[in-house]
Write a protein that holds these residues in place. Structure first.
Motif, PDB file in Angstrom:
ATOM      1  N   HIS A 112       0.806  -1.227   0.000  1.00 30.81           N
ATOM      2  CA  HIS A 112       0.000   0.000   0.000  1.00 30.81           C
ATOM      3  C   HIS A 112       0.839   1.277   0.000  1.00 30.81           C
ATOM      4  CE1 HIS A 112      -3.593  -2.338   0.486  1.00 30.81           C
ATOM      5  NE2 HIS A 112      -3.074  -2.944   1.524  1.00 30.81           N
ATOM      6  N   ARG A 157      -4.168  -5.029   9.515  1.00 28.32           N
ATOM      7  CA  ARG A 157      -5.482  -4.620   9.027  1.00 28.32           C
ATOM      8  C   ARG A 157      -5.326  -3.833   7.734  1.00 28.32           C
ATOM      9  NH1 ARG A 157      -9.842  -2.563  13.174  1.00 28.32           N
ATOM     10  NH2 ARG A 157      -9.086  -4.504  14.033  1.00 28.32           N
ATOM     11  N   GLU A 158      -6.107  -4.205   6.739  1.00 30.07           N
ATOM     12  CA  GLU A 158      -6.121  -3.527   5.449  1.00 30.07           C
ATOM     13  C   GLU A 158      -6.813  -2.169   5.583  1.00 30.07           C
ATOM     14  OE1 GLU A 158      -5.311  -5.074   1.941  1.00 30.07           O
ATOM     15  OE2 GLU A 158      -3.926  -5.543   3.535  1.00 30.07           O
ATOM     16  N   PRO A 159      -6.658  -1.282   4.603  1.00 34.88           N
ATOM     17  CA  PRO A 159      -7.354   0.008   4.655  1.00 34.88           C
ATOM     18  C   PRO A 159      -8.880  -0.138   4.740  1.00 34.88           C
ATOM     19  CG  PRO A 159      -5.630   0.087   2.996  1.00 34.88           C
ATOM     20  CD  PRO A 159      -5.716  -1.340   3.476  1.00 34.88           C
ATOM     21  N   ASP A 160      -9.425  -1.242   4.218  1.00 32.80           N
ATOM     22  CA  ASP A 160     -10.876  -1.453   4.278  1.00 32.80           C
ATOM     23  C   ASP A 160     -11.317  -2.120   5.584  1.00 32.80           C
ATOM     24  OD1 ASP A 160      -9.956  -4.010   3.897  1.00 32.80           O
ATOM     25  OD2 ASP A 160     -11.043  -4.366   2.034  1.00 32.80           O
ATOM     26  N   GLY A 161     -10.375  -2.377   6.506  1.00 31.62           N
ATOM     27  CA  GLY A 161     -10.719  -2.932   7.812  1.00 31.62           C
ATOM     28  C   GLY A 161     -10.594  -4.440   7.932  1.00 31.62           C
ATOM     29  N   ILE A 162     -10.333  -5.141   6.838  1.00 30.35           N
ATOM     30  CA  ILE A 162     -10.208  -6.595   6.859  1.00 30.35           C
ATOM     31  C   ILE A 162      -8.764  -6.973   7.165  1.00 30.35           C
ATOM     32  CG2 ILE A 162     -10.366  -8.675   5.432  1.00 30.35           C
ATOM     33  CD1 ILE A 162     -12.738  -7.426   4.048  1.00 30.35           C
ATOM     34  N   SER A 201     -11.942  -9.172  -3.138  1.00 29.13           N
ATOM     35  CA  SER A 201     -12.717  -8.211  -3.898  1.00 29.13           C
ATOM     36  C   SER A 201     -14.206  -8.286  -3.593  1.00 29.13           C
ATOM     37  CB  SER A 201     -12.468  -8.398  -5.386  1.00 29.13           C
ATOM     38  OG  SER A 201     -12.802  -9.722  -5.763  1.00 29.13           O
ATOM     39  N   ASP A 202     -14.869  -9.380  -3.912  1.00 28.96           N
ATOM     40  CA  ASP A 202     -16.294  -9.540  -3.641  1.00 28.96           C
ATOM     41  C   ASP A 202     -16.584 -11.024  -3.518  1.00 28.96           C
ATOM     42  OD1 ASP A 202     -18.988  -9.350  -3.374  1.00 28.96           O
ATOM     43  OD2 ASP A 202     -19.381  -8.621  -5.402  1.00 28.96           O
TER      44      ASP A 202
END
Length: 107
Positions: free
Chosen positions: A14, A35-40, A77-78
């Protein structure tokens, strides 16, 4: 008494830098969870560890260089985009349904 070590973590994936607290300095090749920027939470590999003299006193500060573990980010991703058909419940019309089940006894 448990000592906590403040370490500068340089994230190659990142292109970011963060100061974090650890109970021990991870070694090269070890994996850590961040923790990733998206919280995961995701697994990262420690690529390099080095020490630099702090601006104050005779203290050496540890630095880590990390990168996302290969294969870790592939399914982030999804989860419903069809990649993981084993967990796709779209074809299960009665999933989590009480249709056809006996009603609970009422007093």
């Amino acid at each position: 008494m448990n000592a906590v070590i403040e370490i500068e973590v340089q994230n190659e994936t990142h292109q970011s830098q963060h100061r974090m607290r650890f109970a021990a300095v991870p070694r090269i090749g070890e994996g850590i969870r961040l923790r990733e920027p998206d919280g995961i939470w995701a697994s990262y590999d420690v690529l390099d560890v080095w020490y630099q003299k702090a601006e104050y006193g005779d203290i050496w500060m540890p630095f880590l260089h990390v990168r996302l573990t290969p294969g870790e980010g592939e399914g982030l991703s999804d989860p419903c985009d069809g990649e993981d058909s084993a967990h796709d419940l779209a074809a299960e019309p009665r999933f989590a349904s009480l249709a056809g089940e006996a009603e609970p006894f009422k007093i």
